[in-house]
Design a protein around this motif. Structure first.
Motif, mmCIF file in Angstrom:
data_model
loop_
_atom_site.group_PDB
_atom_site.id
_atom_site.type_symbol
_atom_site.label_atom_id
_atom_site.label_comp_id
_atom_site.label_asym_id
_atom_site.label_seq_id
_atom_site.Cartn_x
_atom_site.Cartn_y
_atom_site.Cartn_z
ATOM 1 N N TYR A 1 0.853 -1.185 0.000
ATOM 2 C CA TYR A 1 0.000 0.000 0.000
ATOM 3 C C TYR A 1 0.896 1.245 0.000
ATOM 4 C CZ TYR A 1 -2.941 -3.758 1.685
ATOM 5 O OH TYR A 1 -3.583 -4.952 1.819
ATOM 6 N N CYS B 1 0.440 4.232 -0.480
ATOM 7 C CA CYS B 1 -0.076 5.459 0.118
ATOM 8 C C CYS B 1 0.195 5.520 1.620
ATOM 9 C CB CYS B 1 -1.564 5.607 -0.159
ATOM 10 S SG CYS B 1 -2.539 4.240 0.454
ATOM 11 N N GLY B 2 0.618 4.409 2.214
ATOM 12 C CA GLY B 2 0.949 4.421 3.642
ATOM 13 C C GLY B 2 2.045 5.413 3.964
ATOM 14 N N LEU C 1 0.664 9.114 3.120
ATOM 15 C CA LEU C 1 -0.426 9.703 3.903
ATOM 16 C C LEU C 1 -0.358 9.354 5.391
ATOM 17 C CD1 LEU C 1 -3.368 9.105 1.424
ATOM 18 C CD2 LEU C 1 -2.429 11.295 2.078
ATOM 19 N N TRP D 1 1.394 0.262 9.023
ATOM 20 C CA TRP D 1 0.497 1.164 8.287
ATOM 21 C C TRP D 1 1.296 2.296 7.653
ATOM 22 C CZ3 TRP D 1 -3.641 2.251 12.619
ATOM 23 C CH2 TRP D 1 -4.360 1.073 12.877
ATOM 24 N N GLY E 1 3.424 1.111 4.696
ATOM 25 C CA GLY E 1 2.691 0.589 3.553
ATOM 26 C C GLY E 1 2.646 -0.923 3.481
ATOM 27 N N ARG F 1 -2.514 -2.050 6.288
ATOM 28 C CA ARG F 1 -3.416 -0.908 6.425
ATOM 29 C C ARG F 1 -4.492 -1.289 7.434
ATOM 30 N NH1 ARG F 1 -6.273 -1.121 0.534
ATOM 31 N NH2 ARG F 1 -7.303 -3.095 0.804
ATOM 32 N N GLU G 1 -8.708 11.244 0.680
ATOM 33 C CA GLU G 1 -7.559 10.490 0.166
ATOM 34 C C GLU G 1 -7.155 9.404 1.150
ATOM 35 O OE1 GLU G 1 -4.155 12.769 -1.298
ATOM 36 O OE2 GLU G 1 -5.492 14.506 -1.384
ATOM 37 N N LEU G 2 -7.113 9.747 2.436
ATOM 38 C CA LEU G 2 -6.751 8.778 3.458
ATOM 39 C C LEU G 2 -7.752 7.630 3.497
ATOM 40 C CD1 LEU G 2 -4.973 7.961 5.931
ATOM 41 C CD2 LEU G 2 -6.599 9.237 7.324
ATOM 42 N N CYS H 1 -7.253 5.406 0.624
ATOM 43 C CA CYS H 1 -6.006 4.667 0.820
ATOM 44 C C CYS H 1 -6.231 3.432 1.682
ATOM 45 C CB CYS H 1 -4.980 5.589 1.477
ATOM 46 S SG CYS H 1 -3.561 4.796 2.213
ATOM 47 N N ASP I 1 -9.013 1.956 2.108
ATOM 48 C CA ASP I 1 -10.131 1.198 1.561
ATOM 49 C C ASP I 1 -11.270 1.077 2.573
ATOM 50 O OD1 ASP I 1 -11.393 -0.070 -0.528
ATOM 51 O OD2 ASP I 1 -10.646 -2.063 0.011
#
Length: 160
Positions: A7, A9-10, A13, A50, A53, A56, A83-84, A87, A89
């Motif tokens: 992930y 985006c971890g 974000l 988290w 990445g 999550r 966005e978070l 990220c 889901d």
């Protein structure tokens, strides 16, 4: 050889969020991870994963805890919170409830400009993604088109 994060985006974000919260609270990143993990009943390594990445949040209470940090401590605007939530889901009902609450709490820059949640926009995803490259400080951007195609909505998104 290290596995790449699942992930990405971890680190874009979640890690900056935890860094900001730790800084504001005057604690170390590790202490914040331990405190959050204890509150959620999970291992500190899970919270650390988290931010890197490699994992999550998996449960609604974990998503709520991150959203609360973003909203209350880091003062993220609704668009950044969206966005978070994307990220991690977050389930749609939880995502919608958290975003609605964040939008309601946010201050409007002008009473004439509506507050818009990006998850409610249909058919303009490509333009929304390009808005950062289209908006240049000190420049003017004109939105033209027939009535009802979303010009005001896009303009309102620019204020987020």
């Amino acid at each position: 050889m290290t596995k790449p994060p699942r992930y990405p985006c971890g680190h874009m974000l979640i890690a900056p969020l935890l860094d900001e919260v730790a800084r504001q609270q005057g604690v170390t990143h590790k202490a914040l991870e331990a405190s959050l993990a204890e509150r959620l009943g999970i291992a500190p390594a899970t919270v650390r994963a988290w931010g890197t990445g490699y994992a999550r949040p998996q449960h609604d209470d974990q998503v709520r805890a991150l959203a609360a940090l973003a909203r209350d401590v880091a003062h993220w605007p609704p668009a950044r919170l969206a966005e978070l939530l994307a990220c991690v889901d977050a389930r749609p009902p939880l995502r919608d409830a958290l975003l609605a609450e964040a939008v309601q709490r946010s201050e409007r820059s002008s009473p004439q400009i509506p507050v818009i949640a990006t998850n409610r926009i249909l058919g303009r995803e490509a333009l929304i993604d390009r808005r950062a490259t289209l908006l240049v400080p000190g420049e003017t951007l004109a939105l033209i088109g027939r009535g009802g195609i979303g010009k005001t909505t896009l303009a309102a998104l620019a204020t987020i």
